[in-house]
Design a protein around this motif. Structure first.
Motif, PDB file in Angstrom:
ATOM      1  N   LEU A   4       7.376  -4.527   7.096  1.00  0.00           N
ATOM      2  CA  LEU A   4       8.330  -3.576   6.611  1.00  0.00           C
ATOM      3  C   LEU A   4       9.462  -4.043   6.323  1.00  0.00           C
ATOM      4  CD1 LEU A   4       6.568  -1.423   8.245  1.00  0.00           C
ATOM      5  CD2 LEU A   4       8.684  -0.129   8.731  1.00  0.00           C
ATOM      6  N   SER A   5      10.215  -3.838   5.139  1.00  0.00           N
ATOM      7  CA  SER A   5      11.441  -4.632   4.679  1.00  0.00           C
ATOM      8  C   SER A   5      12.345  -3.473   3.951  1.00  0.00           C
ATOM      9  CB  SER A   5      11.124  -5.898   3.966  1.00  0.00           C
ATOM     10  OG  SER A   5      10.201  -5.558   2.898  1.00  0.00           O
ATOM     11  N   GLN A   6      13.640  -3.747   3.886  1.00  0.00           N
ATOM     12  CA  GLN A   6      14.505  -2.568   3.670  1.00  0.00           C
ATOM     13  C   GLN A   6      15.122  -3.240   2.364  1.00  0.00           C
ATOM     14  OE1 GLN A   6      15.765  -0.395   6.712  1.00  0.00           O
ATOM     15  NE2 GLN A   6      16.862   1.098   5.241  1.00  0.00           N
ATOM     16  N   TYR A   7      15.311  -2.339   1.396  1.00  0.00           N
ATOM     17  CA  TYR A   7      16.155  -2.399   0.221  1.00  0.00           C
ATOM     18  C   TYR A   7      17.072  -1.347   0.130  1.00  0.00           C
ATOM     19  CZ  TYR A   7      12.733  -5.935  -0.678  1.00  0.00           C
ATOM     20  OH  TYR A   7      11.797  -6.943  -0.949  1.00  0.00           O
ATOM     21  N   GLY A   8      18.153  -1.202   0.841  1.00  0.00           N
ATOM     22  CA  GLY A   8      19.141  -0.108   0.686  1.00  0.00           C
ATOM     23  C   GLY A   8      18.462   0.927   1.398  1.00  0.00           C
ATOM     24  N   ASP A   9      18.422   2.293   0.671  1.00  0.00           N
ATOM     25  CA  ASP A   9      17.694   3.207   0.932  1.00  0.00           C
ATOM     26  C   ASP A   9      16.242   3.366   1.132  1.00  0.00           C
ATOM     27  OD1 ASP A   9      19.930   4.399   1.905  1.00  0.00           O
ATOM     28  OD2 ASP A   9      20.049   5.913   0.073  1.00  0.00           O
ATOM     29  N   VAL A  10      15.495   2.145   0.359  1.00  0.00           N
ATOM     30  CA  VAL A  10      14.234   2.346   0.058  1.00  0.00           C
ATOM     31  C   VAL A  10      13.574   1.196   1.206  1.00  0.00           C
ATOM     32  CG1 VAL A  10      12.360   1.499  -1.301  1.00  0.00           C
ATOM     33  CG2 VAL A  10      14.460   2.355  -2.373  1.00  0.00           C
ATOM     34  N   ILE A  11      12.467   1.834   1.860  1.00  0.00           N
ATOM     35  CA  ILE A  11      11.730   0.902   2.973  1.00  0.00           C
ATOM     36  C   ILE A  11      10.531   0.418   2.182  1.00  0.00           C
ATOM     37  CG2 ILE A  11      10.748   0.630   5.109  1.00  0.00           C
ATOM     38  CD1 ILE A  11      12.653   2.790   6.020  1.00  0.00           C
ATOM     39  N   ARG A  12      10.250  -0.910   2.054  1.00  0.00           N
ATOM     40  CA  ARG A  12       8.936  -1.309   1.489  1.00  0.00           C
ATOM     41  C   ARG A  12       7.918  -1.458   2.645  1.00  0.00           C
ATOM     42  NH1 ARG A  12       7.531  -5.840  -2.938  1.00  0.00           N
ATOM     43  NH2 ARG A  12       5.485  -6.459  -1.730  1.00  0.00           N
ATOM     44  N   ILE A  13       6.893  -0.877   2.459  1.00  0.00           N
ATOM     45  CA  ILE A  13       5.607  -1.124   3.484  1.00  0.00           C
ATOM     46  C   ILE A  13       4.672  -1.816   2.955  1.00  0.00           C
ATOM     47  CG2 ILE A  13       4.453   0.106   5.107  1.00  0.00           C
ATOM     48  CD1 ILE A  13       6.335   2.700   4.562  1.00  0.00           C
ATOM     49  N   ASP A  14       4.378  -3.163   3.473  1.00  0.00           N
ATOM     50  CA  ASP A  14       3.188  -3.874   3.030  1.00  0.00           C
ATOM     51  C   ASP A  14       2.099  -3.694   4.011  1.00  0.00           C
ATOM     52  OD1 ASP A  14       3.963  -5.315   0.554  1.00  0.00           O
ATOM     53  OD2 ASP A  14       5.672  -5.955   1.891  1.00  0.00           O
ATOM     54  N   SER A  15       0.851  -3.255   3.521  1.00  0.00           N
ATOM     55  CA  SER A  15       0.008  -2.981   4.484  1.00  0.00           C
ATOM     56  C   SER A  15      -1.229  -4.051   4.157  1.00  0.00           C
ATOM     57  CB  SER A  15      -0.735  -1.564   4.679  1.00  0.00           C
ATOM     58  OG  SER A  15      -1.313  -1.468   3.382  1.00  0.00           O
ATOM     59  N   ALA A  16      -2.006  -4.353   5.300  1.00  0.00           N
ATOM     60  CA  ALA A  16      -3.292  -5.395   4.942  1.00  0.00           C
ATOM     61  C   ALA A  16      -4.139  -5.126   6.041  1.00  0.00           C
ATOM     62  CB  ALA A  16      -2.637  -6.765   4.805  1.00  0.00           C
ATOM     63  N   ARG A  17      -5.301  -5.672   5.711  1.00  0.00           N
ATOM     64  CA  ARG A  17      -6.434  -5.867   6.686  1.00  0.00           C
ATOM     65  C   ARG A  17      -5.948  -6.985   7.652  1.00  0.00           C
ATOM     66  NH1 ARG A  17     -13.018  -5.784   6.637  1.00  0.00           N
ATOM     67  NH2 ARG A  17     -12.787  -5.611   9.207  1.00  0.00           N
ATOM     68  N   THR A  18      -6.177  -6.655   8.878  1.00  0.00           N
ATOM     69  CA  THR A  18      -5.917  -7.794   9.918  1.00  0.00           C
ATOM     70  C   THR A  18      -7.120  -8.519  10.075  1.00  0.00           C
ATOM     71  OG1 THR A  18      -4.086  -6.466  10.689  1.00  0.00           O
ATOM     72  CG2 THR A  18      -4.845  -8.536  12.106  1.00  0.00           C
ATOM     73  N   LEU A  19      -7.211  -9.910  10.096  1.00  0.00           N
ATOM     74  CA  LEU A  19      -8.361 -10.759  10.439  1.00  0.00           C
ATOM     75  C   LEU A  19      -7.759 -11.798  11.224  1.00  0.00           C
ATOM     76  CD1 LEU A  19     -10.477 -10.661   7.316  1.00  0.00           C
ATOM     77  CD2 LEU A  19     -11.257  -9.428   9.280  1.00  0.00           C
ATOM     78  N   ALA A  20      -8.271 -12.195  12.598  1.00  0.00           N
ATOM     79  CA  ALA A  20      -7.870 -13.192  13.293  1.00  0.00           C
ATOM     80  C   ALA A  20      -6.334 -13.507  13.324  1.00  0.00           C
ATOM     81  CB  ALA A  20      -8.399 -14.592  13.167  1.00  0.00           C
ATOM     82  N   GLY A  21      -5.496 -12.061  13.305  1.00  0.00           N
ATOM     83  CA  GLY A  21      -4.153 -12.221  13.286  1.00  0.00           C
ATOM     84  C   GLY A  21      -3.244 -12.360  12.269  1.00  0.00           C
ATOM     85  N   ARG A  22      -4.368 -12.358  10.999  1.00  0.00           N
ATOM     86  CA  ARG A  22      -3.321 -12.752   9.746  1.00  0.00           C
ATOM     87  C   ARG A  22      -3.823 -11.691   8.891  1.00  0.00           C
ATOM     88  NH1 ARG A  22      -4.414 -18.394   6.861  1.00  0.00           N
ATOM     89  NH2 ARG A  22      -3.288 -17.084   5.380  1.00  0.00           N
ATOM     90  N   GLY A  23      -2.966 -11.357   7.996  1.00  0.00           N
ATOM     91  CA  GLY A  23      -3.063 -10.162   6.779  1.00  0.00           C
ATOM     92  C   GLY A  23      -3.686 -10.562   5.752  1.00  0.00           C
ATOM     93  N   TYR A  24      -4.626  -9.869   5.301  1.00  0.00           N
ATOM     94  CA  TYR A  24      -5.160 -10.167   4.135  1.00  0.00           C
ATOM     95  C   TYR A  24      -5.411  -8.845   3.051  1.00  0.00           C
ATOM     96  CZ  TYR A  24      -6.976 -14.207   6.301  1.00  0.00           C
ATOM     97  OH  TYR A  24      -7.139 -15.587   6.983  1.00  0.00           O
TER      98      TYR A  24
END
Ligand SMILES: [Zn+2]
Length: 274
Positions: A4-24
């Protein structure tokens, strides 16, 4: 995995598949004033439901129905009874049957997962989705998919582009995309007064005009080169090599569904020429 990251009132939500603790295979959703724009991939659906727990959620708007943008629709609608999901009318049958209404090859299931069905309500080009503080105008922008929309907050100059704007220089495409229509749609949004662009799979841009101009210029120049080469009698294979160079990792990973030759064919297809 969610980031999650925030740009003023906008929250950006990046989602990914997790494999061995890393996002892809990341994709991006946004939450602003109770409106959730896209819902990420199915692999992170439960995490998204948990992250939004206790947070205002008035409605969801889907920019289009690719699986990395509708992945948590079903879970969210189950959890929050009566939650409205807004999308283009062509998107509704796909939302009801995400893996039956569009080709759902193995790599798509592996990378992003199989979204649960959900029930959508159609919104039209020019319609406005209101939240307490903001108004988002629906702009129909086909090309990446036939059901694609962008959302535009006029007062703020915010443009949520979904996958209409993808970062970098495109060298490959999936079958069914219409590259000339993408260019027309990009030209439709570049005419708007813009301050910030929030893409569905690229960095947030505070120079939207420049980023859009560069993208349009690259795509048009590439298209002109492709057509010129075809006029000289070159084969698709030869054009691919000349314009886009050697083989790409994504071509292997998608088992030949996301390729340089699809991009060349999209430029040359008579049904795509406007
Ligand atoms: Zn997409």
């Amino acid at each position: 995995m969610l980031k999650l990251s925030q740009y003023g009132d906008v929250i950006r939500i990046d989602s990914a598949r997790t494999l061995a603790g890393r996002g892809y295979y990341w994709s991006t959703a946004y939450w602003v004033d109770g409106l959730l724009i896209d819902t990420g991939c199915a692999h992170s659906a439960k995490e998204l439901v948990d992250a939004l727990d206790g947070k205002k959620l008035q409605s969801i708007a889907n920019t289009h129905t690719h699986e990395d943008h509708i992945g948590a629709n079903g879970e969210l609608q189950e959890k929050r009874k009566g939650l409205e999901i807004l999308a283009h009318s062509m998107a509704l049958p796909v939302l009801e049957n995400p893996s039956g209404a569009q080709p759902f090859q193995l790599y798509r299931r592996v990378m992003w997962g199989r979204p649960k069905p959900s029930k959508g309500k159609s919104v039209k080009d020019g319609e406005v989705i209101k939240t307490v503080q903001y108004s988002f105008k629906v702009i129909y922008t086909p090309g990446h998919s036939p059901d694609h929309i962008c959302l535009y907050e006029q007062e703020q100059g915010w443009l949520f582009t979904g996958d209409l704007f993808v970062g970098g220089k495109d060298r490959a495409l999936r079958k069914g995309y219409n590259i000339w229509q993408i260019i027309v749609s990009l030209k439709k949004v570049i005419g708007l007064p813009l301050s910030v662009m929030y893409p569905g799979s690229a960095q947030v841009r505070d120079n939207p005009k420049e980023a859009l101009e560069n993208k349009i210029q690259y795509l048009e120049e590439t298209g002109e080169r492709v057509i010129e080469m075809r006029k000289k009698g070159m084969s698709v294979k030869a054009i691919v090599r000349e314009v886009f160079g050697g083989q790409m990792l994504i071509e292997f990973m998608t088992l030949g569904h996301f390729t340089r030759s699809n991009l060349v064919r999209s430029y040359l297809s008579p049904k795509n020429l406007l």
